[in-house]
Write a protein that holds these residues in place. Structure first.
Motif: not given
Ligand code: UDX
Length: 428
Positions: A156, A252, A322
């Motif tokens: 997203e 992160h 996020k």
């Molecule tokens: C995710 C996958 O990345 C994607 O490939 C899949 O098809 C759907 O799910 P999305 O849900 O949009 O995508 O979020 P993403 O950006 O992956 O983050 C997921 C969660 O992890 C969020 O809550 C984000 O804040 C958290 N996150 C991510 C962290 O806390 N630290 C990080 O380093 C990365």
């Protein structure tokens, strides 16, 4: 890949995945009809507006509508008639037993089965239990129609970019000819294609999300360790991330992971494994660490509020799961807020995309208003605008100067100089 031959494509489901898929395939030159049972949504989309916040998507939809490559309707039969490809982009929510609920996918398959074009292909993009392709084939009842699993990996906030510039395209088909036909849909994008069988493709999707969730849980656990031993997680992550086998992305620390995919898919994979006779204890640990992370953030707020949250006002900056999305599904911010409220706090929240009421918390439209009279502010979503606030103004509005920075977004030294008590994640 080369320029695509234009195909008639039916996309069932105009949710987040369906909309992005339909708009991007129209952009790649295909003739796309996208259906959704929600008539209000269809009307909105047909007028060129979208019900979600997703960079670049509205423009793409407008261009598709104007060129005639894209159309929306409420009738699934209309979407699939004469379509060489029918893409299922349907919800598979968590069922009562933790496993994915397949009822929508099955109902749609039953409905469209008799109307599919001869020798056409049904492509499943929904995240479905491993082995579902066989079940969908049975419900369709069409021996001439092939079922393919083609999971999406869209994030997203950058879904359009991810669709048009994928890292990989996974095509799970039972025969090579079908797989090659499906790969033609993506001609115009340039990515390695993994040709495999449907069960393996479905497993790739779950395993990818579970691994990413594990990476974040791991770094959140390392952050807790850093707090215990006096290390700085930000530097630990720089040091770890320089190893190309580890990599610096998804490293992160934060308030825990959330969103529409990770929570649902990790629970589903534990369940799928269990049913298949494998105890995925590692993944259970990943989920448990994530729940603990929500608790840890709430405990930090309690500590900064002087030990108890009873009767305390807490400001919440960021409510979405996020930044760069308006999605509240399984948002860590809301998980933290729930814990704060349960401990007796009153929570006032601000999020740049939030314009509606949320149960249990007060929503305001300004970051400064959220900290009015608050004894502590929790920064839960990494919206860039929080970096640039006037922290003197913030401090003057608060009952006491205290910030839990659950995204490590702010400058601890500057805040401490301005008289704030500051707690990040894994930072002393
Ligand atoms: C995710 C996958 O990345 C994607 O490939 C899949 O098809 C759907 O799910 P999305 O849900 O949009 O995508 O979020 P993403 O950006 O992956 O983050 C997921 C969660 O992890 C969020 O809550 C984000 O804040 C958290 N996150 C991510 C962290 O806390 N630290 C990080 O380093 C990365």
């Amino acid at each position: 890949m080369t320029t695509p031959a234009s195909c008639r494509v039916g996309v069932i489901g105009a949710g987040y995945v369906g909309l992005t898929t339909a708009a991007c395939l129209a952009h790649l030159g295909h003739e796309v009809r996208c259906s959704d049972r929600d008539t209000a949504r269809v009307e909105l989309l047909s007028s060129g507006r979208i019900p979600i916040f997703e960079e670049g998507l509205e423009d793409l939809i407008r261009t598709g509508l104007a060129s005639g490559h894209l159309a929306f309707g409420a009738n699934n039969t209309w979407a699939v008639e004469d379509a060489e490809f029918t893409l299922l982009c349907l919800p598979t929510p968590e069922g009562p037993d933790g496993g994915p609920d397949m009822s929508v996918v099955e109902a749609v398959a039953t409905e469209i089965g008799p109307h599919l074009k001869d020798e056409s292909i049904v492509v499943n993009k929904s995240t479905v239990p491993v082995g579902s392709a066989d079940g969908v084939a049975r419900v369709l009842g069409r021996s001439d129609v092939r079922i393919v699993s083609n999971p999406e990996f869209l994030r997203e906030g950058s879904a359009v970019h991810d669709f048009l510039h994928p890292d990989r395209i996974v095509i799970g088909a039972l025969d090579e000819e079908t797989a090659v036909r499906v790969s033609g849909l993506f001609a115009g994008t340039d990515a390695p294609v993994v040709f495999t069988n449907p069960v393996t493709a479905e497993t790739i999707k779950y395993a990818s999300n579970a691994f990413l969730a594990a990476k974040v849980s791991f770094v959140n656990a390392v952050a807790a360790l850093c707090e215990a031993v006096g290390a700085d997680v930000r530097q630990v992550c720089v040091g770890m991330g320089l190893d190309p086998r580890i990599g610096s992305s998804f490293l992160h620390p934060g308030p825990g992971w959330g969103g529409s995919c990770f929570p649902k898919d990790t629970v589903a994979l534990v369940r799928i494994a269990e049913e298949a006779g494998y105890d995925f204890s590692l993944l259970k640990g990943v989920i448990a660490v994530n729940q603990e992370q929500y608790d840890r953030v709430a405990q930090k707020a309690a500590r900064l509020a002087g030990g108890s949250l009873s009767g305390v006002r807490v400001g919440l900056w960021g409510v979405t799961f996020k930044a760069r999305t308006d999605d509240l599904r399984s948002s860590p911010a809301l998980e933290v807020a729930r814990r704060l409220v349960e401990a007796g706090a009153t929570v006032t929240a601000y999020d740049p995309t939030l314009r509606r009421a949320v149960e249990g918390i007060e929503v305001v439209f300004d970051a400064y208003a959220a900290c009015e009279g608050a004894s502590v502010v929790v920064l839960a979503t990494e919206w860039d605008e929080f970096r640039w606030l006037d922290f003197d103004k913030v401090g003057s509005a608060m009952a006491r100067r205290a910030i839990v920075d659950a995204r490590n977004l702010l400058d601890p030294a500057a805040l401490r100089r301005a008289g704030f008590e500051y707690e990040g994640i894994g930072i002393l």
